[in-house]
Write a protein that holds these residues in place. Structure first.
Motif, PDB file in Angstrom:
ATOM      1  N   MET A 107       5.101 -25.555 -14.190  1.00 22.14           N
ATOM      2  CA  MET A 107       4.020 -25.277 -15.142  1.00 22.14           C
ATOM      3  C   MET A 107       2.828 -24.664 -14.405  1.00 22.14           C
ATOM      4  N   THR A 108       2.633 -23.378 -14.580  1.00 20.36           N
ATOM      5  CA  THR A 108       1.561 -22.641 -13.922  1.00 20.36           C
ATOM      6  C   THR A 108       0.633 -22.042 -14.975  1.00 20.36           C
ATOM      7  N   PRO A 109      -0.574 -21.642 -14.587  1.00 16.75           N
ATOM      8  CA  PRO A 109      -1.514 -21.084 -15.572  1.00 16.75           C
ATOM      9  C   PRO A 109      -1.007 -19.838 -16.284  1.00 16.75           C
ATOM     10  N   ASP A 110      -0.095 -19.080 -15.664  1.00 16.86           N
ATOM     11  CA  ASP A 110       0.382 -17.858 -16.314  1.00 16.86           C
ATOM     12  C   ASP A 110       1.630 -18.092 -17.173  1.00 16.86           C
ATOM     13  N   LEU A 111       2.074 -19.339 -17.273  1.00 15.00           N
ATOM     14  CA  LEU A 111       3.224 -19.649 -18.123  1.00 15.00           C
ATOM     15  C   LEU A 111       2.813 -19.543 -19.591  1.00 15.00           C
ATOM     16  N   MET A 112       3.625 -18.874 -20.392  1.00 11.21           N
ATOM     17  CA  MET A 112       3.323 -18.671 -21.809  1.00 11.21           C
ATOM     18  C   MET A 112       4.139 -19.632 -22.673  1.00 11.21           C
ATOM     19  N   PRO A 113       3.629 -19.986 -23.871  1.00 10.54           N
ATOM     20  CA  PRO A 113       4.396 -20.865 -24.770  1.00 10.54           C
ATOM     21  C   PRO A 113       5.792 -20.325 -25.067  1.00 10.54           C
ATOM     22  N   ALA A 114       5.923 -18.993 -25.183  1.00 11.08           N
ATOM     23  CA  ALA A 114       7.224 -18.396 -25.481  1.00 11.08           C
ATOM     24  C   ALA A 114       8.231 -18.627 -24.356  1.00 11.08           C
ATOM     25  N   ASP A 115       7.739 -18.842 -23.121  1.00  6.14           N
ATOM     26  CA  ASP A 115       8.645 -19.146 -22.020  1.00  6.14           C
ATOM     27  C   ASP A 115       9.339 -20.487 -22.239  1.00  6.14           C
ATOM     28  N   LEU A 116       8.685 -21.364 -22.981  1.00 10.79           N
ATOM     29  CA  LEU A 116       9.255 -22.677 -23.260  1.00 10.79           C
ATOM     30  C   LEU A 116      10.084 -22.679 -24.540  1.00 10.79           C
ATOM     31  N   THR A 117       9.552 -22.069 -25.580  1.00  8.99           N
ATOM     32  CA  THR A 117      10.203 -22.157 -26.887  1.00  8.99           C
ATOM     33  C   THR A 117      11.234 -21.059 -27.126  1.00  8.99           C
ATOM     34  N   GLY A 118      11.025 -19.867 -26.548  1.00  5.11           N
ATOM     35  CA  GLY A 118      11.933 -18.743 -26.765  1.00  5.11           C
ATOM     36  C   GLY A 118      11.255 -17.634 -27.558  1.00  5.11           C
ATOM     37  N   GLN A 147      19.051  -4.805 -33.774  1.00  2.00           N
ATOM     38  CA  GLN A 147      18.625  -5.993 -34.499  1.00  2.00           C
ATOM     39  C   GLN A 147      17.833  -6.908 -33.568  1.00  2.00           C
ATOM     40  N   PHE A 148      16.997  -7.745 -34.206  1.00  3.89           N
ATOM     41  CA  PHE A 148      16.278  -8.755 -33.431  1.00  3.89           C
ATOM     42  C   PHE A 148      17.207  -9.944 -33.175  1.00  3.89           C
ATOM     43  N   GLU A 149      17.205 -10.446 -31.952  1.00  2.24           N
ATOM     44  CA  GLU A 149      18.020 -11.593 -31.586  1.00  2.24           C
ATOM     45  C   GLU A 149      17.134 -12.649 -30.921  1.00  2.24           C
ATOM     46  N   PHE A 150      17.519 -13.893 -31.107  1.00  2.00           N
ATOM     47  CA  PHE A 150      16.738 -14.998 -30.557  1.00  2.00           C
ATOM     48  C   PHE A 150      17.213 -15.332 -29.146  1.00  2.00           C
ATOM     49  N   MET A 151      16.266 -15.370 -28.218  1.00  2.00           N
ATOM     50  CA  MET A 151      16.551 -15.776 -26.838  1.00  2.00           C
ATOM     51  C   MET A 151      15.924 -17.152 -26.613  1.00  2.00           C
ATOM     52  N   PRO A 152      16.745 -18.206 -26.496  1.00  2.00           N
ATOM     53  CA  PRO A 152      16.201 -19.565 -26.351  1.00  2.00           C
ATOM     54  C   PRO A 152      15.355 -19.717 -25.096  1.00  2.00           C
ATOM     55  N   GLY A 153      14.319 -20.551 -25.200  1.00  2.00           N
ATOM     56  CA  GLY A 153      13.461 -20.841 -24.054  1.00  2.00           C
ATOM     57  C   GLY A 153      13.935 -22.060 -23.291  1.00  2.00           C
ATOM     58  N   ALA A 154      13.093 -22.546 -22.402  1.00  2.00           N
ATOM     59  CA  ALA A 154      13.481 -23.627 -21.494  1.00  2.00           C
ATOM     60  C   ALA A 154      13.717 -24.954 -22.199  1.00  2.00           C
ATOM     61  N   VAL A 155      13.128 -25.153 -23.406  1.00  2.18           N
ATOM     62  CA  VAL A 155      13.280 -26.445 -24.084  1.00  2.18           C
ATOM     63  C   VAL A 155      14.678 -26.653 -24.644  1.00  2.18           C
ATOM     64  N   ALA A 157       0.274 -27.158 -25.618  1.00  6.53           N
ATOM     65  CA  ALA A 157       0.447 -27.356 -27.048  1.00  6.53           C
ATOM     66  C   ALA A 157       1.789 -26.827 -27.539  1.00  6.53           C
ATOM     67  N   GLY A 158       2.324 -25.822 -26.828  1.00 10.27           N
ATOM     68  CA  GLY A 158       3.619 -25.274 -27.211  1.00 10.27           C
ATOM     69  C   GLY A 158       4.746 -26.282 -27.099  1.00 10.27           C
ATOM     70  N   LEU A 159       4.525 -27.349 -26.328  1.00 12.75           N
ATOM     71  CA  LEU A 159       5.533 -28.394 -26.181  1.00 12.75           C
ATOM     72  C   LEU A 159       5.506 -29.406 -27.328  1.00 12.75           C
ATOM     73  N   LEU A 160       4.409 -29.435 -28.085  1.00 15.57           N
ATOM     74  CA  LEU A 160       4.205 -30.512 -29.049  1.00 15.57           C
ATOM     75  C   LEU A 160       5.312 -30.608 -30.089  1.00 15.57           C
ATOM     76  N   GLU A 161       5.637 -29.490 -30.743  1.00 14.94           N
ATOM     77  CA  GLU A 161       6.645 -29.544 -31.800  1.00 14.94           C
ATOM     78  C   GLU A 161       7.998 -29.952 -31.235  1.00 14.94           C
ATOM     79  N   SER A 162       8.348 -29.402 -30.085  1.00 17.00           N
ATOM     80  CA  SER A 162       9.651 -29.724 -29.502  1.00 17.00           C
ATOM     81  C   SER A 162       9.730 -31.194 -29.090  1.00 17.00           C
ATOM     82  N   MET A 163       8.627 -31.763 -28.585  1.00 19.54           N
ATOM     83  CA  MET A 163       8.627 -33.159 -28.174  1.00 19.54           C
ATOM     84  C   MET A 163       8.693 -34.105 -29.360  1.00 19.54           C
ATOM     85  N   GLU A 164       7.948 -33.798 -30.405  1.00 20.12           N
ATOM     86  CA  GLU A 164       7.856 -34.711 -31.550  1.00 20.12           C
ATOM     87  C   GLU A 164       8.980 -34.498 -32.544  1.00 20.12           C
TER      88      GLU A 164
END
Length: 311
Positions: A68-79, A89-97, A116-123
């Protein structure tokens, strides 16, 4: 109960690698069975990341480690949704979660937006991207680490995010004999000692279901409620334990009881889980915020103050 067999197998596998930390490992196993998440806070070099990696190996699931570094983006976690030029076509690329165990290393170095990007995935154990909801694998555990002595370039977790962690644990330094064994194991440059798979994901899932069936007497629910109320009346406390904290204590106590082979909760289960589950949820007044162990001391005083229900 089968929960006891599953838990003991998991604890044994992890403690073969992580020496001298049996109680910490047991608490983390209880957190998994209670479907919670764990925050490991300790000084560098005490084995926090190795513990997380070993646990992932022992459950035979997938694991991902994110620095977890300051330049890490929420999309890196969620996809993200990306445009595939081949299919147009648009395709979904899963993130680290999208894993069973997410090791969020030094979580307090990520920006508040990423935290905050972790909140939904955690709960909720799901993520929503562009209006589409994706379920996360089960079991799913966030094992986050943070270094309490760093003050430069860190973003302290807000209370709302700390409350998402079922437990907050500390590894601590090992004893003399255990530390010597660790040094002997790793004195040569060689691959890290690996943990063998001890249980299957199906066994973990069944154990979680059994934990949900563990009975807790209404008198013990009243006991937990009184602990919550008393925490809010302490003069040293700015903000006491919330109702969610009480629910977390009940969940963890059920898991601890099941790990002991029982299908009912005892007061001792609640007492065992009180410190790791409740201490980090207390918001202390400024004069006590810098005092090490103040929150744990208050939880200990609360347990001595609130009367235990008669058997």
């Amino acid at each position: 109960m089968r929960v006891q067999e599953t838990a003991e197998a998991l604890v044994h596998a992890v403690t073969q690698v992580i020496l001298g930390k049996d109680q910490v490992v047991r608490h983390i196993v209880a957190a998994i069975l209670a479907q919670g998440h764990v925050l490991l806070e300790d000084v560098p070099g005490t084995g926090k990341t190795m513990l997380a990696k070993t646990l992932a190996q022992a459950i035979g699931g997938t694991s991902r480690r994110v620095q977890m570094t300051p330049d890490l983006m929420p999309a890196d976690l969620t996809g993200i949704n990306y445009f595939n030029m081949k299919t147009a076509q648009f395709e979904f690329m899963p993130g680290a979660v999208f894993t069973n165990i997410l090791i969020a290393d030094e979580i307090n170095r990520a920006t508040p937006k990423t935290q905050a990007g972790l909140l939904e995935s955690m709960e909720e154990r799901q993520v929503t991207i562009d209006g589409v909801t994706y379920e996360l694998p089960r079991p799913f555990l966030v094992l986050a680490t943070q270094n309490p002595i760093d003050t430069q370039g860190v973003f302290p977790l807000p209370e709302a995010q700390i409350d998402r962690f079922l437990m907050k644990l500390s590894m601590g330094y090992p004893g003399y004999e255990d530390e010597m064994q660790v040094l002997l194991r790793h004195m040569d440059i060689r691959p890290e000692i690996q943990s063998a798979q001890a249980v299957t994901q199906e066994q973990i899932q069944k154990a979680m279901e059994e934990v949900n069936q563990v009975a807790i007497h209404p008198d013990l629910v009243a006991y937990v409620t009184r602990i919550l109320e008393e925490s809010r009346n302490r003069k040293e406390v700015l903000l006491g334990i919330s109702t969610r904290g009480g629910l977390a204590l009940i969940r963890a106590s059920r898991a601890w009881a099941a790990m002991a082979g029982r299908d009912y909760v005892l007061p001792d289960d609640i007492k065992e889980m009180a410190e790791p589950v409740l201490a980090h949820r207390l918001v202390l007044k400024n004069s006590l915020q810098v005092k090490e162990g103040a929150a744990k001391q208050i939880i200990g005083e609360l347990l001595g103050q609130v009367a235990v229900p008669a058997e």
